[in-house]
Design an enzyme around this catalytic site. Structure first.
Site, PDB file in Angstrom:
ATOM      1  N   ASP A  59       9.780   1.819   1.652  1.00 16.75           N
ATOM      2  CA  ASP A  59       9.362   0.907   0.589  1.00 16.75           C
ATOM      3  C   ASP A  59       8.690   1.713  -0.517  1.00 16.75           C
ATOM      4  OD1 ASP A  59       8.850  -2.192   0.058  1.00 16.75           O
ATOM      5  OD2 ASP A  59       7.092  -1.073  -0.621  1.00 16.75           O
ATOM      6  N   ASN A 119       7.333  -1.729 -12.879  1.00 15.66           N
ATOM      7  CA  ASN A 119       8.013  -2.701 -13.746  1.00 15.66           C
ATOM      8  C   ASN A 119       7.089  -3.243 -14.822  1.00 15.66           C
ATOM      9  OD1 ASN A 119      10.622  -2.691 -12.689  1.00 15.66           O
ATOM     10  ND2 ASN A 119      10.087  -4.101 -11.045  1.00 15.66           N
ATOM     11  N   HIS A 126      11.579  -3.038 -16.714  1.00 13.79           N
ATOM     12  CA  HIS A 126      12.521  -3.123 -15.603  1.00 13.79           C
ATOM     13  C   HIS A 126      13.529  -1.971 -15.598  1.00 13.79           C
ATOM     14  CE1 HIS A 126      11.271  -6.931 -13.867  1.00 13.79           C
ATOM     15  NE2 HIS A 126      11.073  -7.372 -15.105  1.00 13.79           N
ATOM     16  N   ASP A 141      14.514   0.173 -12.329  1.00 12.33           N
ATOM     17  CA  ASP A 141      15.879   0.472 -11.897  1.00 12.33           C
ATOM     18  C   ASP A 141      16.081   1.974 -11.718  1.00 12.33           C
ATOM     19  OD1 ASP A 141      16.424  -2.208 -11.996  1.00 12.33           O
ATOM     20  OD2 ASP A 141      17.554  -2.138 -13.878  1.00 12.33           O
ATOM     21  N   GLU A 144      12.748  -3.406  -3.455  1.00 12.32           N
ATOM     22  CA  GLU A 144      12.472  -1.972  -3.435  1.00 12.32           C
ATOM     23  C   GLU A 144      12.426  -1.424  -2.006  1.00 12.32           C
ATOM     24  OE1 GLU A 144       8.375  -4.024  -3.624  1.00 12.32           O
ATOM     25  OE2 GLU A 144      10.441  -4.392  -4.294  1.00 12.32           O
TER      26      GLU A 144
END
Length: 387
Positions: free
Chosen positions: A258, A266, A271, A275, A301
């Site tokens: 994680d 973010n 965002h 990504d 994630e």
């Protein structure tokens, strides 16, 4: 009743344009694949070239005959480019233009106003050579690539050999020689070309639909952002692998990873930065794990990795390698990449309950988070839990 050359050429032109319209509207418009586009170009050029030959014997022959030669050689170049696109980047523009350009020069310099075979040797040679290159591209594809690419290779190979025979007979016997007229003249060439065009077009249609099905299947199993397995595909493949490992009595490890403080990435950078972080972790996983390991995006994630035959201690080292490799990634989109926490569960020999393994790894991941993140924690053995 013998069919004359003019009638056969008209018939071939009709076949060309019919196949072009059917292939373009039914196949290419649906798939938009490179090879479908190149095959549509080949059919168009074959139609234009054969239509130009219908002007032989008229005052327009002076330009129509060279133009027909160039169009047909261009069609052969498109066949090569289409076959090449199935496994590699298409040839460069200048490579595709060499054959048509030399054919154009040879045809223009060979009295096209009175000689219907102006530039004949160049035209015949490049037809055989370029279609032969297309045949080679199809032959080097893996045998299991599709059900029909061997049929396409056979069609291209037959036509290439036929044109090589034509150029040899042309040079040895002349365009009016009995061998050339009987075996390699306009009538047998038109008949053979019509047959092979129909066969190749149906095979290309089948190949296009087959590739579209494979593409849809890939989209159903691969996460679009990271290129890793999606959750459904990972679970299916992991369960199959665990059943296989059960019979071989092989122990393994499962990693649940994680990205730490991902929401803040973010929120702070946008965002696009998030990504980029996900893609960086996926790239690090791909570069570290073996081709036999399974790596998937489990959700958001969170990522999941199954390592057959790997001990938990070794898995911990692999997790550290992934984090190090990720931190080596330099991106202008995100100022800093997040750290990663890992929960690692041992997969005892003979156990096949994937959900139980995921739960165990998730508990270890929770402990890694509570201990300050950016670390890996080994889960309590499932065998200890059941004792």
């Amino acid at each position: 009743m013998l069919l004359d050359t003019l009638t056969l050429r008209v018939a071939l032109a009709v076949v060309d344009v019919t196949l072009l319209l059917l292939f373009y509207f039914i196949t290419y418009r649906r798939t938009r694949s490179a090879y479908s586009g190149w095959w549509s170009s080949a059919l168009l050029l074959f139609f234009v070239g054969n239509a130009a030959y219908l002007l032989d014997g008229t005052v327009y022959q002076v330009w129509a005959n060279p133009f027909g030669n160039v169009a047909l050689v261009g069609g052969a170049a498109s066949v090569w480019a289409g076959a090449r696109s199935l496994r590699a980047p298409v040839p460069k523009a200048w490579q595709l233009a060499v054959g048509p350009a030399i054919t154009a020069v040879a045809s223009v310099l060979d009295n096209p106003a009175t000689n219907i075979w102006s530039g004949g040797p160049a035209y015949l040679f490049f037809m055989g050579a370029l279609i032969g290159l297309g045949c080679r591209e199809l032959l080097v594809l893996d045998r299991d690539y599709s059900r029909v690419h061997r049929v396409l290779a056979l069609s291209a190979g037959v036509l290439s050999l036929f044109y090589i025979g034509r150029v040899i007979a042309f040079l040895a016997d002349g365009p009016e020689g009995p061998v050339f007229l009987a075996v390699f003249g306009s009538v047998p060439t038109t008949l053979l070309s019509t047959l092979l065009l129909v066969m190749a077009s149906f095979a290309m249609t089948d190949l296009s639909h087959e590739q579209q099905t494979q593409d849809l299947r890939a989209r159903a199993t691969v996460d679009g952002l990271t290129g890793l397995l999606n959750r459904t595909a990972f679970v299916s493949l992991a369960e199959d692998e665990l059943r296989r490992l059960k019979w071989t009595r092989t122990s393994s490890s499962l990693i649940l990873a994680d990205l730490d403080h991902f929401k803040s990435i973010n929120d702070e950078f946008g965002h696009a930065a998030g990504d980029t972080a996900l893609q960086a972790f996926a790239a690090a996983c791909t570069s570290v794990v073996r081709s036999t390991d399974l790596v998937g995006r489990y959700g958001g994630e969170e990522f999941i990795i199954l390592l057959p035959g790997v001990t938990p201690e070794t898995a911990s080292g692999i997790a550290a390698d992934i984090s190090r490799r990720m931190m080596m990634d330099k991106s202008g989109v995100i100022p800093r990449l997040p750290t990663v926490s890992y929960g690692i569960a041992a997969v005892p020999a003979g156990r096949v309950d994937l959900q139980e393994l995921v739960t165990s790894a998730d508990e270890a991941l929770y402990r890694a988070k509570s201990l300050g993140r950016n670390r890996s924690v080994l889960a309590t053995s499932l065998e200890d839990k059941s004792a």
